[in-house]
Design an enzyme around this catalytic site. Structure first.
Site, PDB file in Angstrom:
ATOM      1  N   GLY A  49       0.750  -1.415  -0.022  1.00 34.02           N
ATOM      2  CA  GLY A  49       0.072   0.117  -0.151  1.00 34.02           C
ATOM      3  C   GLY A  49       0.857   1.264   0.012  1.00 34.02           C
ATOM      4  N   LEU A 104       0.410   3.627  -2.102  1.00 38.39           N
ATOM      5  CA  LEU A 104       0.899   3.871  -3.797  1.00 38.39           C
ATOM      6  C   LEU A 104       1.367   4.769  -4.032  1.00 38.39           C
ATOM      7  CD1 LEU A 104      -1.923   1.104  -5.184  1.00 38.39           C
ATOM      8  CD2 LEU A 104       0.276   0.502  -3.998  1.00 38.39           C
ATOM      9  N   HIS A 105       2.431   4.730  -5.043  1.00 37.90           N
ATOM     10  CA  HIS A 105       2.871   5.825  -5.736  1.00 37.90           C
ATOM     11  C   HIS A 105       3.090   5.605  -6.883  1.00 37.90           C
ATOM     12  CE1 HIS A 105       6.554   3.797  -5.431  1.00 37.90           C
ATOM     13  NE2 HIS A 105       6.639   3.719  -3.971  1.00 37.90           N
ATOM     14  N   HIS A 146       4.678   2.008  -7.947  1.00 37.42           N
ATOM     15  CA  HIS A 146       3.661   0.933  -8.050  1.00 37.42           C
ATOM     16  C   HIS A 146       2.933   1.006  -9.073  1.00 37.42           C
ATOM     17  CE1 HIS A 146       4.145   1.412  -3.318  1.00 37.42           C
ATOM     18  NE2 HIS A 146       4.589   0.101  -3.494  1.00 37.42           N
ATOM     19  N   GLY A 192       9.589  -4.167  -8.406  1.00 31.45           N
ATOM     20  CA  GLY A 192      10.300  -3.437  -8.790  1.00 31.45           C
ATOM     21  C   GLY A 192      11.709  -3.677  -8.663  1.00 31.45           C
ATOM     22  N   LYS A 206      13.999  -1.496  -7.496  1.00 43.80           N
ATOM     23  CA  LYS A 206      14.367  -0.862  -6.449  1.00 43.80           C
ATOM     24  C   LYS A 206      14.688  -1.669  -5.424  1.00 43.80           C
ATOM     25  CE  LYS A 206      11.756   1.447  -3.428  1.00 43.80           C
ATOM     26  NZ  LYS A 206      12.347   1.185  -2.163  1.00 43.80           N
ATOM     27  N   ASP A 207      14.044  -2.727  -5.181  1.00 41.28           N
ATOM     28  CA  ASP A 207      14.164  -3.764  -4.109  1.00 41.28           C
ATOM     29  C   ASP A 207      14.817  -4.865  -4.730  1.00 41.28           C
ATOM     30  OD1 ASP A 207      12.940  -2.478  -1.687  1.00 41.28           O
ATOM     31  OD2 ASP A 207      11.215  -2.477  -3.061  1.00 41.28           O
ATOM     32  N   ARG A 234      11.609   6.376  -6.012  1.00 42.68           N
ATOM     33  CA  ARG A 234      10.337   6.685  -5.701  1.00 42.68           C
ATOM     34  C   ARG A 234       9.987   5.381  -4.459  1.00 42.68           C
ATOM     35  NH1 ARG A 234       6.954  10.251  -7.641  1.00 42.68           N
ATOM     36  NH2 ARG A 234       7.251  11.231  -9.605  1.00 42.68           N
TER      37      ARG A 234
END
EC number: 6.3.2.1
Length: 283
Positions: free
Chosen positions: A31, A33-34, A37, A149, A151-152, A186
Site C-alpha cells: 500500500g 501507493l505511488h 507501484h 520493482g 528498486k528492491d 520512488r
C-alpha cells in the site's frame, strides 16, 4: 474495480478466470501507493488478462516494531489511484489473520546466501518474512506472472530463488526503477521525508550515477572508499552500507570479471528514515 478481503472469494474468482483461459498477473504491494507501484500495475495490465494488486502491510517482514507501526496505511487513496488506471483491476486487501489463517509467523527459507548480505545483514529475519508472504500470496492467487520493482533488487532475486526452490509456477518480472525528478527512487517512505530531506536524499542517486562512471576505470575497493568518504562529508545522510555485487549471487566483488553483471547498492538514513537504491553497472 473489485476489492476482495477474503481468500475464498478471490480463489473462486481466479478459478473462473483461469477456466476461461485467462492469465493472472499479480502486483504485490504494502500500500501507500505511488507512481512506482502504478508503473508495475501498468506493466501487468499490458501483460495479463486479469491483474490482482495485493495491498497488505506484512507484519512478518518487519524486524523493527516501530517501523511496522509507522508504515503508512492509505487504503482509500490507494483504491482511488488504482481506479484511475483501470476499473477492471482486482484488489486483495486481507487482514493478517485472514491471509495467514491466524498463524502469523515466518517460515524459514534457505535462499543460498542471497538472504545474508546487504538488507539481510542489517534486517534480521526480513527475507524470511518476505518469502513467507510472497509464497502465501502465490498459493492463494496462483498468478501466472508477478511484477516486482528493481528498486528492491535483492528482494527481486530472493523471490526468483523462492520460485525456483518451491517449484511455484510463477514467472517473475522485474520492472525498472521509477524516479522522482531529482533522481530519488520512488518509495512509500519518501512521504515521511521533510521537503528538505527529500532534496538532500537525491544525493543517493547522484552518488550511484558517479559510481557507474567510475566503475569503468577504478577498482571496487577504490570506489568503496570513495563512496564512504563522500558520505562522511555529506552531513544530511548517514550511510548504512554501500556494496558492489554480482547481480546473480549478490556477493560483493573484489575484482571485475569480464562478462559478469554487477550492480551497486546503497542504504542510507535521511533523519530516521531508511532509504535504499541501486544501479546497474553494465549498461
Amino acid at each position: 474495480m473489485q476489492v476482495f478481503t477474503e481468500k475464498a472469494q478471490l480463489i473462486q474468482a481466479v478459478r473462473e478466470k483461469k477456466s476461461n483461459g485467462e492469465s493472472i498477473g499479480l502486483v504485490p504491494t504494502m500500500g501507500a501507493l505511488h507512481e512506482g507501484h502504478l508503473s508495475l500495475v501498468k506493466n501487468a495490465l499490458l501483460d495479463s488478462d486479469q491483474v490482482v494488486v495485493s495491498i497488505f502491510v506484512n507484519p512478518t517482514q518487519f524486524d523493527n516494531q516501530a517501523d511496522l507501526e509507522k508504515y503508512p496505511r492509505t487504503l482509500d487513496n490507494d483504491l482511488k489511484l488504482l481506479e484511475g488506471l483501470s476499473s477492471d483491476l482486482w484488489v486483495f486487501s486481507p487482514t493478517a489473520s485472514e491471509l495467514y489463517d491466524n498463524k502469523i509467523h515466518s517460515e524459514h527459507f534457505d535462499f543460498e546466501g542471497l538472504e545474508h548480505v546487504m538488507e539481510g545483514k542489517y534486517r534480521t529475519g526480513h527475507f524470511d518474512g518476505v518469502g513467507t508472504v510472497v509464497k502465501r500470496l502465490f498459493e492463494v492467487i496462483t498468478p501466472d506472472k508477478a511484477f516486482f520493482g528493481e528498486k528492491d533488487f535483492q528482494q527481486l532475486q530472493i523471490v526468483r530463488k523462492l520460485t525456483e526452490k518451491t517449484g511455484l509456477p510463477v514467472q517473475i518480472i522485474g520492472c525498472p526503477i521509477l524516479r522522482e525528478e531529482s533522481g530519488l527512487a520512488r518509495s512509500s517512505r519518501n512521504e515521511r521525508l521533510s521537503s528538505q530531506s527529500r532534496q538532500n536524499a537525491a544525493f543517493i542517486y547522484k552518488t550511484l550515477s558517479e559510481v557507474k562512471e567510475l566503475f569503468g576505470t577504478k577498482s571496487a575497493e577504490y570506489i568503496h572508499n570513495w563512496v564512504s568518504d563522500r558520505f562522511k562529508n555529506y552531513p544530511f545522510l548517514k550511510l548504512e552500507y554501500f556494496e558492489i555485487a554480482d547481480t546473480k549471487t549478490l556477493q560483493k566483488i573484489d575484482n571485475k570479471v569480464k562478462g559478469q553483471e554487477y550492480r551497486a547498492f546503497i542504504a542510507a538514513y535521511a533523519d530516521d528514515i531508511r532509504l535504499i537504491d541501486n544501479i546497474s553497472l553494465n549498461n
